[in-house]
Write an enzyme that holds these catalytic residues in place. Structure first.
Site, mmCIF file in Angstrom:
data_model
loop_
_atom_site.group_PDB
_atom_site.id
_atom_site.type_symbol
_atom_site.label_atom_id
_atom_site.label_comp_id
_atom_site.label_asym_id
_atom_site.label_seq_id
_atom_site.Cartn_x
_atom_site.Cartn_y
_atom_site.Cartn_z
ATOM 1 N N CYS A 129 -8.138 36.076 -8.139
ATOM 2 C CA CYS A 129 -8.727 34.733 -8.061
ATOM 3 C C CYS A 129 -7.678 33.628 -7.990
ATOM 4 C CB CYS A 129 -9.672 34.488 -9.230
ATOM 5 S SG CYS A 129 -9.066 35.014 -10.824
ATOM 6 N N HIS A 253 -9.988 27.613 -11.309
ATOM 7 C CA HIS A 253 -8.530 27.649 -11.391
ATOM 8 C C HIS A 253 -7.955 26.482 -10.581
ATOM 9 C CE1 HIS A 253 -8.797 31.402 -13.339
ATOM 10 N NE2 HIS A 253 -8.299 32.223 -12.436
HETATM 11 C C1 11C Z 1 -7.241 35.732 -14.508
HETATM 12 N N1 11C Z 1 -6.844 36.054 -12.149
HETATM 13 O O1 11C Z 1 -7.505 34.548 -14.275
HETATM 14 C C2 11C Z 1 -7.108 36.723 -13.412
HETATM 15 C C3 11C Z 1 -8.319 37.567 -13.405
HETATM 16 O O2 11C Z 1 -6.504 40.827 -10.579
HETATM 17 O O3 11C Z 1 -8.594 40.428 -10.315
HETATM 18 C C4 11C Z 1 -8.465 38.485 -12.223
HETATM 19 C C5 11C Z 1 -7.577 39.687 -12.304
HETATM 20 C C6 11C Z 1 -7.562 40.374 -10.979
HETATM 21 O O4 11C Z 1 -7.075 36.172 -15.639
#
Ligand code: 11C
Length: 350
Positions: A129, A253
């Protein structure tokens, strides 16, 4: 006939958003089958306005499935996506299990839709993400200016760590809200009690960590931003350095990006490129207080871009700030878009 879709992990944080997305997009699916762990089997969830009973994950659950989406932990995908593929389904996997496998394409439809067609293992991966929250905009800028380097700082929401992340942040906020905590070393740490999936308190705090520890002090999340950006953009030597930070936001994010290019850049041209790129919205008028923030972006589909500036000491570099809903484009929406590419391919081949 319209293809049959299976949603594996239908009851999780991403799965829940997925059902909403499947209910609101153009309906290209015949049956939609909901699959989850045996613990969740028997629950009824609403998709496309109808109640559907969740069935337990098993080999038989993939009988007759054309496309199987996986929104489950890495180890569950690692085991079950190949089983779905062996049953004849195309697996679209949102975990980290296959992203760097050279025989598995890593697809963002706005950037490299063509890659989805070549899938020797019958598996297509959906990026992380954090990568996804910037890559549509960066792909558009790359096509114009030729990207050579990214320096990224992320501001990642609690829901990146799934439902336990959301629950932990809400509980912590309830403990510190209305207090005078945050004025003495360790007072927040002592007050919140449980850290849940985070290595430090998240309420009234920022935590420079996401994922697990890798070589030389890098986090897994920082390496994913590097490796996945390179693979999606087809730039194996792209210089990428990321610092991934968790902030007390429920969902969406944000990233601050310093991007360097082969060609000189202008803000005017960057605005034109981003403004006409599918899936990107420019929100960039600081004189009027207009820039993307997670509180405004959450629940929307595009990547929002603001604070676009040419680097003061480098006419080849741009600095910008991006926000993207990590559960939508960052996870469920991109997975749904990939699945729709496959559905269109299957339907036109039929
Ligand atoms: C987080 N991006 O915000 C991560 C979650 O590799 O799909 C997703 C982890 C992944 O913690």
């Amino acid at each position: 006939d319209k293809p049959t879709l299976a949603v594996v992990g239908a009851t999780g944080a991403v799965g829940t958003v997925m059902l909403g997305i499947l209910s609101s997009r153009e309906d290209v699916w015949g049956e939609i089958r909901l699959i989850a762990s045996p613990r969740s089997a028997g629950r009824k969830l609403v998709v496309r306005g109808e109640e559907v009973e969740v069935i337990a994950l098993s080999e038989e659950a993939f009988e007759g499935v054309d496309v199987a989406m996986f929104d489950v932990p890495d180890e569950v995908s690692a085991q079950w996506a190949p089983i779905a593929a062996s049953k004849g389904a195309v697996a679209v996997d949102n975990s980290g299990a296959f992203r760097m496998d050279p025989d598995v394409p890593l697809v963002v439809p706005e950037v490299n839709a063509h890659a989805a067609r070549l899938r020797p293992r019958g598996i297509i991966s959906n990026p992380n993400c954090t990568t996804l929250s910037m890559i549509v905009a960066m792909g558009a800028l790359h096509a114009e200016f030729g990207l050579t380097e990214l320096v990224v700082s992320s501001y990642q929401a609690a829901s990146g760590a799934g439902q336990p992340g959301i629950d932990t942040l809400r509980e912590q906020i309830s403990k510190v809200g209305g207090t005078n905590l945050g004025t003495q070393p360790g007072d927040v740490r002592r007050a919140v009690g449980e850290f849940g999936p985070f290595p430090a308190p998240l309420a009234l705090n920022v935590v420079p960590w996401a994922g697990s520890l890798k070589d030389e002090g890098w986090s897994s999340e920082e390496l994913k931003v590097r490796n996945e950006s390179r693979k999606i953009l087809g730039l194996p030597n792209l210089r990428v350095n990321a610092t991934c930070v968790r902030v007390p936001v429920i969902t969406t994010h944000s990233l601050s990006v310093h991007a360097r290019f082969e060609n000189e850049v202008t803000v005017t041209r960057a605005h034109e490129i981003l403004g006409s790129a599918p899936g990107v919205v420019v929100c960039d008028n600081p004189a009027e207080g207009e820039f993307p923030t997670p509180a405004d972006v959450v629940g929307t589909d595009p990547t929002w871009v603001g604070r676009v500036r040419r680097a003061l000491d480098d006419p080849y570099a741009l600095d910008l700030f991006l926000c993207g809903d990590n559960l939508r484009k960052g996870a469920a929406l991109n997975t749904a878009q990939i699945a729709e590419l496959v559905a269109a391919e299957l339907t036109s081949a039929a």
